[in-house]
Write a protein that holds these residues in place. Structure first.
Motif, PDB file in Angstrom:
ATOM      1  N   PRO A 535       0.835  -1.207   0.000  1.00 31.26           N
ATOM      2  CA  PRO A 535       0.000   0.000   0.000  1.00 31.26           C
ATOM      3  C   PRO A 535       0.871   1.259   0.000  1.00 31.26           C
ATOM      4  O   PRO A 535       0.976   1.933  -0.995  1.00 31.26           O
ATOM      5  N   ASP A 536       1.569   1.528   1.077  1.00 32.06           N
ATOM      6  CA  ASP A 536       2.467   2.682   1.110  1.00 32.06           C
ATOM      7  C   ASP A 536       3.396   2.547   2.301  1.00 32.06           C
ATOM      8  O   ASP A 536       3.566   3.483   3.069  1.00 32.06           O
ATOM      9  N   GLU A 537       3.968   1.390   2.496  1.00 30.86           N
ATOM     10  CA  GLU A 537       4.797   1.142   3.670  1.00 30.86           C
ATOM     11  C   GLU A 537       6.080   0.413   3.295  1.00 30.86           C
ATOM     12  O   GLU A 537       6.619  -0.363   4.096  1.00 30.86           O
ATOM     13  N   GLY A 583      -0.287   3.419  -2.824  1.00 26.17           N
ATOM     14  CA  GLY A 583      -0.671   4.504  -1.934  1.00 26.17           C
ATOM     15  C   GLY A 583      -1.310   3.960  -0.676  1.00 26.17           C
ATOM     16  O   GLY A 583      -1.275   2.758  -0.398  1.00 26.17           O
ATOM     17  N   ILE A 584      -1.899   4.835   0.104  1.00 22.53           N
ATOM     18  CA  ILE A 584      -2.529   4.396   1.360  1.00 22.53           C
ATOM     19  C   ILE A 584      -3.893   3.828   0.996  1.00 22.53           C
ATOM     20  O   ILE A 584      -4.922   4.482   1.134  1.00 22.53           O
ATOM     21  N   ASN A 585      -3.887   2.608   0.533  1.00 25.34           N
ATOM     22  CA  ASN A 585      -5.049   2.091  -0.199  1.00 25.34           C
ATOM     23  C   ASN A 585      -5.043   0.568  -0.154  1.00 25.34           C
ATOM     24  O   ASN A 585      -4.664  -0.094  -1.108  1.00 25.34           O
ATOM     25  N   GLU A 586      -5.465  -0.005   0.984  1.00 25.14           N
ATOM     26  CA  GLU A 586      -5.464  -1.463   1.103  1.00 25.14           C
ATOM     27  C   GLU A 586      -6.460  -2.108   0.143  1.00 25.14           C
ATOM     28  O   GLU A 586      -6.200  -3.181  -0.402  1.00 25.14           O
ATOM     29  N   TYR A 614       0.449  -3.874   6.702  1.00 25.58           N
ATOM     30  CA  TYR A 614       0.197  -3.912   8.136  1.00 25.58           C
ATOM     31  C   TYR A 614      -0.905  -4.937   8.385  1.00 25.58           C
ATOM     32  O   TYR A 614      -2.016  -4.800   7.865  1.00 25.58           O
ATOM     33  N   HIS A 655      -3.944  -0.265  15.536  1.00 22.24           N
ATOM     34  CA  HIS A 655      -2.808  -0.783  14.779  1.00 22.24           C
ATOM     35  C   HIS A 655      -2.433  -2.196  15.193  1.00 22.24           C
ATOM     36  O   HIS A 655      -1.778  -2.905  14.427  1.00 22.24           O
TER      37      HIS A 655
END
Length: 910
Positions: A535-537, A583-586, A614, A655
């Motif tokens: 995603p973005d990690e 991106g921040i997009n699971e 995550y 989290h």
């Protein structure tokens, strides 16, 4: 040169937030402006005309301080009659074929309800029949030896119509139609599109509404990704997605339209069946769903085509000199349009046309029956063909076709345009007769009770035409292929670095995974097929080293110099980049993963996707997509990083993951593992590659990874089989008799996985050191797989009562080893509880992290959730005391020795 503006093709335009007078107060001035614009267009071209329009708009904004934003066009067809191409098919024949399919789609539901009461949906397909037929007859290209085929996402509730067409094609029998929604016996048809249940027919699961449009968009994007990387030939293939207007309320339905617009996916076509009804009533009864969707898609950069009115309206619109017809079309809300179609021609005359004298005069020459015959655009094959032709010819933009229809079209008083029609699975004899008459079907009165299935006579004009159209377009649609050449899988020795003792050096399983991935990327055969997805990690997971090595995919390449260009692992984007960084997009990332994991079927390419995320933001956030992945027979790896309730220090409640293994366990073909060591991870991934890409099993893997660094031992000899089964002996306590004897040292069986296995090992040492209790230590790599093995043995024994009983693998492992069992994981207790039925009558304790996560250090969190070494010791001592092996005072001693607060709050309640 003088250019004249053709007023007959002029379309009144309005914006919802900028109402206009519909009657032109100065037609001459208007005409002069329009003719001036037409002259510029004719002499200097459309770009110059648009420049002048933009300048006028900017001048208006500067004068008034706010922009005049046009978000809608008029409520008429986007393609005027003058621009409508000639229809290439034989309409009379297609109309008869359409009637056969409509009839079969209806009666298969009615017969199923009559024989077994299993139900089904009638109204959705009746509204969309022409939308599908035009596609099947003229646009949907099947797979052949030289062409990959278009991909068509069928709206789930339209399944009966697709089966009805397949019956005419000879792919489905009458017996199967009669067993619609009766699959347990093996002869039936699935209720909706389910590749898991019909692996040679359906391609995409779509009936969990919202997932079809999301996954279709990422399917189109993934196709382009493969083309940019040179793995797939560019053949102009299209991804079609048929959707409902009510379905567009699902957030997932619109989640990817900005991606499609931004990346200019002109291989993607949405067809939204705007029948103005959800499941219980109007979609936007007080507004207009077509206008709402038009504005949304236009803003996202899509080509929008509205198909609202059938050919019967063309003459009325051409003679609408006053503009009142367009005005009335715009001002009526959807609730009114639905009501009109549930009434009759006289009602429409009075309540639609009757509002303005000009409109009554406009239709004065029409009878009530002729007014009632004025249909919506989605039921007119010529209008639909024009829209589809423009859509496939559009370059540089995805297209959405907003086709207005009537839900339950043709069902008459039984359900046409009525709120109840979505649930309708029965029709009266009179309604069936009326349906027959409306579509001129060859069914005699004495056959109406039987409701026979219909198909053209062999050799008839209809049969020849039907076969010819399909032959022209290639193979059948929908059709699914599961055939692909097996891949050569590297031996376990290829990951030798992960199989060795790391010494004093601490290594996380996340870093071990990245090294395994790097090894696979270098493989001469598999390397190009590996699809890393994040995603973005990437930096969180230690993957930044791959940026420079294989690049991040961008359809634009890299148009800038990255800020970190001087560093070794700089941020590199490229058209042929291999990493999909979403991106921040699971939701988008797993949609890409599904597209990659089904590429073996859709493209004949066995792509190997690794999606790392995550763990808390994986299965919990996109559980519906994970379930759909199983339905779609996806193959690949999901990696839940920073996993466990106690490993992610300082992050907290939203989290910390303590339940993803609970969620993964409910997906039948998801194979779940919670490894602790690098060698376990290597064994699992290597065998997963074998099962999915050599043996070609339709399974996928969920593997949790840790961000905690600690020394890793070497692969114990002979442990591979146990690692894969889910349990192997890590440390032998040396006490092998099942029953204790007088004077024997108390003995326990300790099991752990993931982050907590090392606490289990430490607990074994404390038990021996402080209490003289010996123990066997087991690494439980997959408690879920152990449960499945146990259940399979139980089932076999139940069905083969006189045969030698099978023994669950857990019992096999514990045979000859005494003592109670304590299982500890970094997940909820139910994860450990999965094996409780398979440990005979031993006393059993499951320790886990039930409750919400919170922020703290690992040590504090493990004590808080009662899964640290001290609580494992306490559980073991309590089990031994309950068995009479040690005095209960030993439990009290442990509480005192380790400073355990007996009055501490239950972590599940705080």
């Amino acid at each position: 040169m003088t250019a004249r503006f053709d007023t007959s093709s002029f379309v009144w335009r309005t914006a919802l937030n900028h109402p206009y007078e519909w009657v032109d107060v100065d037609p001459q001035e208007t005409l002069e402006w329009l003719e001036a614009l037409a002259a510029v267009d004719a002499v200097e071209g459309r770009p110059r005309a648009h420049y002048l329009i933009d300048q006028l708009a900017e001048s208006d904004a500067a004068r008034h301080g706010d922009p005049h934003v046009r978000i809608n066009t008029a409520y008429v067809n986007t393609i005027p009659l003058a621009r409508q191409p000639a229809y290439p098919g034989e309409l009379d024949i297609e109309q008869r074929l359409n009637a056969y399919i409509r009839w079969n789609a209806m009666v298969m539901v009615l017969r199923a309800g009559k024989h077994s009461n299993v139900g089904g949906h009638i109204a959705t397909y009746q509204s969309a029949a022409v939308l599908y037929d035009v596609g099947f007859n003229h646009f949907f290209r099947g797979r052949s030896e030289t062409f990959g085929g278009d991909m068509v996402y069928i709206q789930g509730h339209s399944a009966p119509g697709i089966y009805a067409r397949a019956y005419l094609e000879g792919r489905i029998t009458e017996s199967q139609l009669d067993n619609f929604r009766r699959e347990a016996g093996g002869e039936g048809l699935s209720s909706y599109p389910h590749p898991r249940l019909m692996p040679d027919f359906w391609q995409f699961p779509t009936v969990s509404m919202g997932l079809g449009p999301l996954t279709a968009a990422y399917q189109a994007r993934f196709m382009r990704y493969l083309e940019y990387r040179g793995l797939l030939e560019h053949q102009g293939r299209k991804v079609w997605a048929f959707l409902g207007d009510g379905e567009m309320d699902q957030p997932e339905s619109l989640a990817a339209i900005s991606v499609a617009g931004r990346e200019r996916l002109d291989n993607l076509i949405f067809v939204v069946n705007c029948n103005l009804q959800r499941l219980d009533g109007p979609v936007r009864g007080n507004a207009k769903i077509v206008q709402e969707l038009e504005a949304t898609f236009l803003a996202a950069g899509w080509n929008v085509i509205k198909v609202l009115w059938a050919s019967g309206w063309d003459d009325l619109l051409a003679r609408d000199d006053s503009g009142r017809l367009r005005q009335r079309m715009m001002e009526c809300v959807d609730g009114e349009y639905q009501t009109f179609k549930s009434q009759n021609g006289a009602y429409v005359r009075e309540h639609f046309f009757g509002k303005y004298p000009e409109l009554l005069a406009l239709v004065a020459h029409l009878s009530d029956d002729q007014i009632w015959a004025l249909t919506r655009g989605g039921h007119d094959p010529e209008k639909v063909y024009a829209a589809y032709a423009r859509a496939v010819g559009t370059k540089g933009r995805p297209t959405v076709i907003l086709a207005k229809t009537v839900k339950g079209y043709g069902m008459g008083e039984a359900g046409e345009g009525q709120n109840i029609n979505h649930q309708l699975k029965k029709m009266s004899a009179d309604a069936v007769r009326a349906f027959r008459d409306r579509f001129s079907l060859p069914v005699r009165d004495d056959q109406l009770e039987e409701m026979p299935y219909l198909k053209p006579e062999p050799g008839s004009e209809e049969a020849r035409y039907f076969a010819r159209r399909r032959a022209t377009l290639g193979g059948y649609v929908p059709a699914r292929s599961g055939k692909v050449a097996p891949l050569p899988i590297p031996p376990l020795s290829a990951f030798s670095a992960q199989l060795k003792d790391s010494g004093e050096r601490g290594v996380s399983t996340t870093m071990s995974f990245v090294r395994i991935l790097a090894t696979l990327l270098k493989d001469p055969t598999l390397g190009k097929l590996i699809i890393p997805i994040v995603p973005d990690e990437s930096r969180t997971f230690g993957m930044e080293g791959l940026f420079r090595q294989i690049g991040i995919h961008s359809y634009l390449g890299q148009l800038y110099t990255p800020q970190d260009a001087g560093q070794l692992s700089y941020y590199k984007e490229a058209k042929d980049g291999q990493i999909l960084q979403e991106g921040i997009n699971e939701a988008g990332a797993i949609a890409s993963w599904i597209a990659a994991g089904t590429a073996y079927s859709n493209h004949g390419l066995p792509a190997i996707p690794f999606y790392i995320f995550y763990s808390m933001f994986g299965l919990q956030r996109v559980g519906d997509l994970a379930w759909a992945a199983g339905d779609a027979r996806t193959r690949g790896f999901l990696l839940g990083a920073t996993s466990g309730r106690t490993t992610l220090m300082g992050e907290g409640l939203q989290h910390d993951d303590g339940h993803s293994h609970v969620l993964s366990s409910v997906i039948p073909n998801c194979i779940s593992y919670d490894p602790t060591y690098a060698y376990e991870l290597a064994v699992i991934i290597q065998d997963g590659l074998r099962r999915m890409y050599a043996e070609q099993e339709d399974i996928y893997y969920y593997i949790t990874l840790l961000n905690e660094n600690y020394p890793n031992p070497a692969l114990p000899e002979g442990s591979e089989a146990g690692i894969l089964k889910g349990l192997y002996l890590l440390r032998d306590g040396g006490k092998h008799q099942e029953q204790p004897r007088s004077g024997d040292t108390p003995h326990v069986q300790l099991m752990g996985s993931g982050a907590i296995l090392r606490e289990v090992i430490a607990a074994a040492e404390l038990l021996a050191q402080d209490f003289g209790v010996s123990s066997d230590v087991w690494s439980a790599t997959s408690l879920t797989e152990l449960r499945r093995d146990g259940l399979a043995a139980e089932r076999w024994n139940m069905l083969h009562a006189e045969d030698e009983p099978r023994v669950p693998y857990v019992q096999q492992c514990l045979a000859g080893r005494r003592g109670p069992v304590v299982v500890a994981t970094d997940y909820m207790k139910i994860v450990g509880d999965q094996i409780r039925p398979f440990v005979d009558d031993r006393r059993f304790f499951s320790l886990g992290t039930d409750g919400y996560g919170r922020s703290d250090t690992r040590e504090s969190l493990r004590a808080f959730f009662e899964v640290d070494r001290h609580f494992i010791v306490l559980a073991a001592l309590k089990a031994l005391a309950s068995d009479g092996e040690i005095p209960r005072s030993k439990v009290t001693e442990a509480i005192r020795r380790y400073g355990i607060d007996t009055e501490k709050l239950d972590p599940t309640t705080v």
